[in-house]
Design a protein around this motif. Structure first.
Motif, PDB file in Angstrom:
ATOM      1  N   ASN A 276       0.827  -1.204   0.000  1.00 19.94           N
ATOM      2  CA  ASN A 276       0.000   0.000   0.000  1.00 19.94           C
ATOM      3  C   ASN A 276       0.871   1.268   0.000  1.00 19.94           C
ATOM      4  OD1 ASN A 276      -2.199  -1.681   0.104  1.00 19.94           O
ATOM      5  ND2 ASN A 276      -2.610  -1.373   2.285  1.00 19.94           N
ATOM      6  N   HIS A 277       1.973   1.206   0.725  1.00 17.64           N
ATOM      7  CA  HIS A 277       2.896   2.349   0.762  1.00 17.64           C
ATOM      8  C   HIS A 277       3.461   2.623  -0.634  1.00 17.64           C
ATOM      9  CE1 HIS A 277       6.196   4.963   2.048  1.00 17.64           C
ATOM     10  NE2 HIS A 277       7.028   4.157   1.417  1.00 17.64           N
ATOM     11  N   TYR A 278       3.886   1.555  -1.331  1.00 16.12           N
ATOM     12  CA  TYR A 278       4.412   1.731  -2.688  1.00 16.12           C
ATOM     13  C   TYR A 278       3.330   2.261  -3.623  1.00 16.12           C
ATOM     14  CZ  TYR A 278       8.737  -0.817  -1.598  1.00 16.12           C
ATOM     15  OH  TYR A 278       9.948  -1.202  -1.073  1.00 16.12           O
ATOM     16  N   PHE A 279       2.094   1.737  -3.471  1.00 16.71           N
ATOM     17  CA  PHE A 279       1.021   2.166  -4.365  1.00 16.71           C
ATOM     18  C   PHE A 279       0.747   3.663  -4.207  1.00 16.71           C
ATOM     19  CE2 PHE A 279      -3.366   3.073  -5.429  1.00 16.71           C
ATOM     20  CZ  PHE A 279      -3.493   2.488  -6.673  1.00 16.71           C
ATOM     21  N   LYS A 280       0.662   4.114  -2.964  1.00 18.97           N
ATOM     22  CA  LYS A 280       0.381   5.538  -2.718  1.00 18.97           C
ATOM     23  C   LYS A 280       1.491   6.436  -3.250  1.00 18.97           C
ATOM     24  CE  LYS A 280      -2.425   4.638   1.393  1.00 18.97           C
ATOM     25  NZ  LYS A 280      -2.469   4.678   2.886  1.00 18.97           N
ATOM     26  N   ALA A 281       2.709   5.880  -3.305  1.00 16.87           N
ATOM     27  CA  ALA A 281       3.846   6.652  -3.821  1.00 16.87           C
ATOM     28  C   ALA A 281       3.926   6.572  -5.346  1.00 16.87           C
ATOM     29  CB  ALA A 281       5.141   6.143  -3.200  1.00 16.87           C
ATOM     30  N   GLY A 282       2.982   5.851  -5.967  1.00 19.49           N
ATOM     31  CA  GLY A 282       2.992   5.712  -7.426  1.00 19.49           C
ATOM     32  C   GLY A 282       4.000   4.715  -7.945  1.00 19.49           C
ATOM     33  N   ARG A 283       4.531   3.879  -7.057  1.00 16.30           N
ATOM     34  CA  ARG A 283       5.521   2.864  -7.471  1.00 16.30           C
ATOM     35  C   ARG A 283       4.794   1.534  -7.650  1.00 16.30           C
ATOM     36  NH1 ARG A 283       9.628   4.566  -2.751  1.00 16.30           N
ATOM     37  NH2 ARG A 283      10.848   2.744  -3.335  1.00 16.30           N
ATOM     38  N   TYR A 284       4.083   1.448  -8.750  1.00 13.85           N
ATOM     39  CA  TYR A 284       3.120   0.353  -8.940  1.00 13.85           C
ATOM     40  C   TYR A 284       3.792  -1.006  -9.135  1.00 13.85           C
ATOM     41  CZ  TYR A 284       0.201   4.452  -9.653  1.00 13.85           C
ATOM     42  OH  TYR A 284      -0.430   5.657  -9.486  1.00 13.85           O
ATOM     43  N   GLN A 285       4.915  -1.027  -9.854  1.00 17.89           N
ATOM     44  CA  GLN A 285       5.601  -2.313 -10.064  1.00 17.89           C
ATOM     45  C   GLN A 285       6.107  -2.883  -8.740  1.00 17.89           C
ATOM     46  OE1 GLN A 285       5.659  -4.025 -12.726  1.00 17.89           O
ATOM     47  NE2 GLN A 285       5.152  -2.597 -14.371  1.00 17.89           N
ATOM     48  N   GLN A 286       6.594  -2.004  -7.866  1.00 16.24           N
ATOM     49  CA  GLN A 286       7.055  -2.464  -6.552  1.00 16.24           C
ATOM     50  C   GLN A 286       5.876  -2.946  -5.711  1.00 16.24           C
ATOM     51  OE1 GLN A 286       7.893   0.242  -8.107  1.00 16.24           O
ATOM     52  NE2 GLN A 286      10.109   0.420  -8.161  1.00 16.24           N
ATOM     53  N   ALA A 287       4.736  -2.274  -5.835  1.00 16.45           N
ATOM     54  CA  ALA A 287       3.542  -2.718  -5.107  1.00 16.45           C
ATOM     55  C   ALA A 287       3.103  -4.097  -5.588  1.00 16.45           C
ATOM     56  CB  ALA A 287       2.411  -1.704  -5.296  1.00 16.45           C
ATOM     57  N   VAL A 288       3.189  -4.308  -6.894  1.00 22.61           N
ATOM     58  CA  VAL A 288       2.816  -5.612  -7.468  1.00 22.61           C
ATOM     59  C   VAL A 288       3.620  -6.735  -6.830  1.00 22.61           C
ATOM     60  CG1 VAL A 288       3.062  -7.018  -9.561  1.00 22.61           C
ATOM     61  CG2 VAL A 288       1.922  -4.797  -9.678  1.00 22.61           C
ATOM     62  N   VAL A 289       4.918  -6.506  -6.644  1.00 25.85           N
ATOM     63  CA  VAL A 289       5.779  -7.536  -6.040  1.00 25.85           C
ATOM     64  C   VAL A 289       5.251  -7.933  -4.665  1.00 25.85           C
ATOM     65  CG1 VAL A 289       8.088  -8.010  -5.125  1.00 25.85           C
ATOM     66  CG2 VAL A 289       7.831  -6.814  -7.318  1.00 25.85           C
ATOM     67  N   GLN A 290       4.847  -6.952  -3.864  1.00 30.74           N
ATOM     68  CA  GLN A 290       4.387  -7.227  -2.504  1.00 30.74           C
ATOM     69  C   GLN A 290       3.067  -8.003  -2.513  1.00 30.74           C
ATOM     70  OE1 GLN A 290       6.643  -6.552  -0.252  1.00 30.74           O
ATOM     71  NE2 GLN A 290       7.826  -5.544  -1.864  1.00 30.74           N
ATOM     72  N   TYR A 291       2.115  -7.541  -3.306  1.00 33.77           N
ATOM     73  CA  TYR A 291       0.809  -8.220  -3.340  1.00 33.77           C
ATOM     74  C   TYR A 291       0.938  -9.644  -3.883  1.00 33.77           C
ATOM     75  CZ  TYR A 291      -0.952  -3.444  -2.663  1.00 33.77           C
ATOM     76  OH  TYR A 291      -1.191  -2.179  -2.173  1.00 33.77           O
ATOM     77  N   GLN A 292       1.840  -9.834  -4.855  1.00 28.89           N
ATOM     78  CA  GLN A 292       2.033 -11.183  -5.401  1.00 28.89           C
ATOM     79  C   GLN A 292       2.648 -12.125  -4.371  1.00 28.89           C
ATOM     80  OE1 GLN A 292       4.227 -10.371  -9.032  1.00 28.89           O
ATOM     81  NE2 GLN A 292       2.372 -10.494 -10.277  1.00 28.89           N
ATOM     82  N   ARG A 293       3.451 -11.589  -3.454  1.00 28.60           N
ATOM     83  CA  ARG A 293       4.005 -12.431  -2.390  1.00 28.60           C
ATOM     84  C   ARG A 293       2.881 -12.989  -1.519  1.00 28.60           C
ATOM     85  NH1 ARG A 293       8.495  -9.186   0.819  1.00 28.60           N
ATOM     86  NH2 ARG A 293       8.839 -11.231   1.769  1.00 28.60           N
ATOM     87  N   ILE A 294       1.910 -12.162  -1.194  1.00 27.71           N
ATOM     88  CA  ILE A 294       0.779 -12.606  -0.363  1.00 27.71           C
ATOM     89  C   ILE A 294       0.004 -13.716  -1.072  1.00 27.71           C
ATOM     90  CG2 ILE A 294      -1.392 -11.895   0.718  1.00 27.71           C
ATOM     91  CD1 ILE A 294      -0.175  -9.081   0.996  1.00 27.71           C
ATOM     92  N   VAL A 295      -0.245 -13.510  -2.362  1.00 26.03           N
ATOM     93  CA  VAL A 295      -0.985 -14.521  -3.136  1.00 26.03           C
ATOM     94  C   VAL A 295      -0.225 -15.842  -3.149  1.00 26.03           C
ATOM     95  CG1 VAL A 295      -1.804 -15.141  -5.440  1.00 26.03           C
ATOM     96  CG2 VAL A 295      -2.175 -12.821  -4.572  1.00 26.03           C
ATOM     97  N   SER A 296       1.094 -15.783  -3.364  1.00 23.95           N
ATOM     98  CA  SER A 296       1.892 -17.017  -3.421  1.00 23.95           C
ATOM     99  C   SER A 296       1.876 -17.758  -2.091  1.00 23.95           C
ATOM    100  CB  SER A 296       3.334 -16.701  -3.831  1.00 23.95           C
ATOM    101  OG  SER A 296       4.017 -15.996  -2.805  1.00 23.95           O
ATOM    102  N   TRP A 297       1.780 -17.026  -0.981  1.00 22.94           N
ATOM    103  CA  TRP A 297       1.746 -17.667   0.335  1.00 22.94           C
ATOM    104  C   TRP A 297       0.401 -18.313   0.643  1.00 22.94           C
ATOM    105  CZ3 TRP A 297       4.004 -12.752   3.111  1.00 22.94           C
ATOM    106  CH2 TRP A 297       5.391 -12.701   2.906  1.00 22.94           C
ATOM    107  N   LEU A 298      -0.672 -17.672   0.242  1.00 28.43           N
ATOM    108  CA  LEU A 298      -1.986 -18.052   0.765  1.00 28.43           C
ATOM    109  C   LEU A 298      -2.930 -18.720  -0.227  1.00 28.43           C
ATOM    110  CD1 LEU A 298      -2.751 -14.873   2.944  1.00 28.43           C
ATOM    111  CD2 LEU A 298      -1.790 -17.073   3.688  1.00 28.43           C
ATOM    112  N   GLU A 299      -2.609 -18.701  -1.540  1.00 25.23           N
ATOM    113  CA  GLU A 299      -3.589 -19.190  -2.508  1.00 25.23           C
ATOM    114  C   GLU A 299      -3.882 -20.685  -2.369  1.00 25.23           C
ATOM    115  OE1 GLU A 299      -2.271 -18.607  -6.497  1.00 25.23           O
ATOM    116  OE2 GLU A 299      -0.231 -19.292  -6.094  1.00 25.23           O
TER     117      GLU A 299
END
Length: 456
Positions: A276-299
């Motif tokens: 969320n911090h990266y997204f608010k800063a407009g660093r969308y590719q970095q935000a993608v990395v974080q959200y994808q980590r959550i998906v890989s852990w919990l899917e």
């Protein structure tokens, strides 16, 4: 310059020629691959480990019998050199070549087909000769869009790589248009490199590197400093940059299978906050990395009770929705649709997922599908004015599309009619010409017959 005629093709004499005229190009100088250059290279540039190389080759036994040839197939052969994708002799030999070079390699069995040989082609334990021509080479693409290109100067040790969340220690040398703008040692967490001013492209290359590796990374603007540039380094917007990166050491983060569910859920909360911090800063590719980590852990997790199951589902829903929003921002619309579909599998009436999927489809000119999504949004929430406005836009786009189709087909039919008219005129002229020609020939024949008749 040595030619094929200079290489008598029997075991002893060929070996003697290579021994006297050739160069041992093996690392430990065991004469496993001896090279004779037939035509020098063009510019002195040589491939690096991992480069994508394109070659022509001819393989022969020492008696001169050819067993393989790319030229016979009229198609060069491509592979990543130094990666064990081909014979060891090829990896060794091609790394010693220059662009445009033609050479002949004498290869011991242990560098070629070994004790077993190759059934019906190469006897067991046979030395072989390859003529190689290096047509071209280029770095290894680390991303589908070609935004990160890697060339390995020094191969690393071992078989493990840093993973997302790993702690790494690297030496960096960054340059732009040949100008060195930074040289430093830095430590960072993979997936969070930009917190230390390290470009996304360097971060994304980490999971391909090994300890001790030194590589050159060619980064497109998306993986460098983007449209903002880097004023403190005097780098303008949308510039390509080059980093020489040495991975000095790293400590891997725990893999998913090494963590229990409670640990994953605890980490997911921290990673979501970081995303969320990266997204608010407009660093969308970095935000993608974080959200994808959550998906890989919990899917693949189910949970042991209703409360745990709900927490897992909430994290997955939020992560996929946030991924969809990030991909909307960077205009990767197929990824938007894919992540929205994941949400709708979990919650078929999710208003945000339906709306964002509709947005992506509208931007992909899939107007009917987009309108169906926005109509479904209204079924879920009739007061959603944004969805209602989007439906109006879809209707206008569909109307414009139909009008354009009408014009296109009208023009097409007009062109067909004009072509048919021209074809008809041409055919009539041809027919008239043919008839005139036939009539003329008949008249001539009649005159000839009258002239050939005896006079009375």
């Amino acid at each position: 310059m040595t030619t094929d005629q200079d290489l008598p093709m029997d075991g002893q004499s060929a070996t003697a020629v290579f021994a006297s005229k050739g160069i041992d190009v093996t690392a430990n100088k065991d004469q496993g691959v001896i090279k004779i250059v037939k035509r020098p290279g063009l510019d002195g540039a040589q491939p690096m480990i991992g480069d994508r190389v394109t070659v022509h080759y001819t393989g022969k036994l020492l008696n001169g019998k050819k067993f393989d040839c790319s030229r016979d197939r009229k198609e060069p052969f491509c592979f990543n050199v130094g990666k064990g994708q081909v014979l060891k002799a090829w990896d060794v030999g091609v790394l010693s070549m220059q662009r445009g070079e033609v050479c002949t390699l004498l290869c011991k069995p242990e560098y070629a087909y070994g004790v077993a040989g190759n059934p019906d082609k190469i006897p067991p334990n046979s030395p072989v000769v390859f003529e190689m021509e290096l047509l071209k080479f280029e770095g290894e693409m680390l991303t589908d869009d070609g935004g990160i290109l890697r060339r390995i100067k020094v191969k690393g040790d071992g078989y493990t790589n840093p993973n997302d969340g790993a702690s790494v220690e690297v030496h960096l040398e960054g340059s732009c248009s040949g100008r060195l703008f930074e040289c430093r040692d830095v430590s960072f967490i993979v997936g969070e490199a930009e917190d230390k001013g390290v470009p996304l492209g360097v971060d994304r290359a980490m999971d391909k590197m090994q300890k001790g590796e030194c590589c050159i990374l060619y980064l497109g603007p998306k993986y460098g400093f983007g449209s903002e540039g880097k004023p403190e380094y005097k780098i303008g917007p949308d510039k390509e940059i080059v980093y020489e990166v040495t991975l000095k050491d790293f400590k891997r983060a725990k893999e998913s299978w090494e963590m229990d569910l409670n640990e994953k859920l605890s980490l997911a909360s921290e990673v979501k906050h970081k995303g969320n911090h990266y997204f608010k800063a407009g660093r969308y590719q970095q935000a993608v990395v974080q959200y994808q980590r959550i998906v890989s852990w919990l899917e693949m997790e189910c949970g042991t009770g209703i409360e745990q199951q709900k927490r897992i589902q909430d994290f997955l829903l939020t992560s996929h929705l946030n991924l969809a929003l990030c991909f909307l921002r960077v205009k990767e619309f197929s990824q938007v649709v894919e992540n929205c579909n994941k949400v709708i599998e979990l919650d078929e009436n999710n208003e945000k997922a339906l709306y964002r999927r509709g947005e992506a489809r509208l931007l992909r000119n899939e107007f009917s599908l987009a309108m169906a999504d926005f109509q479904q949004v209204l079924q879920v929430n009739a007061s959603n004015r944004a969805a209602r406005a989007q439906i109006s836009i879809c209707q206008c786009k569909i109307k414009e599309h139909h009008e354009q189709d009408k014009k296109t087909y009208a023009n097409m039919f007009q062109k067909f009619a004009e072509r048919d008219a021209k074809t008809g005129k041409t055919r009539r002229r041809r027919d008239e010409s043919t008839r005139s020609s036939i009539n003329g020939e008949v008249s001539i024949k009649r005159r000839r017959r009258s002239q050939d008749c005896p006079s009375y």
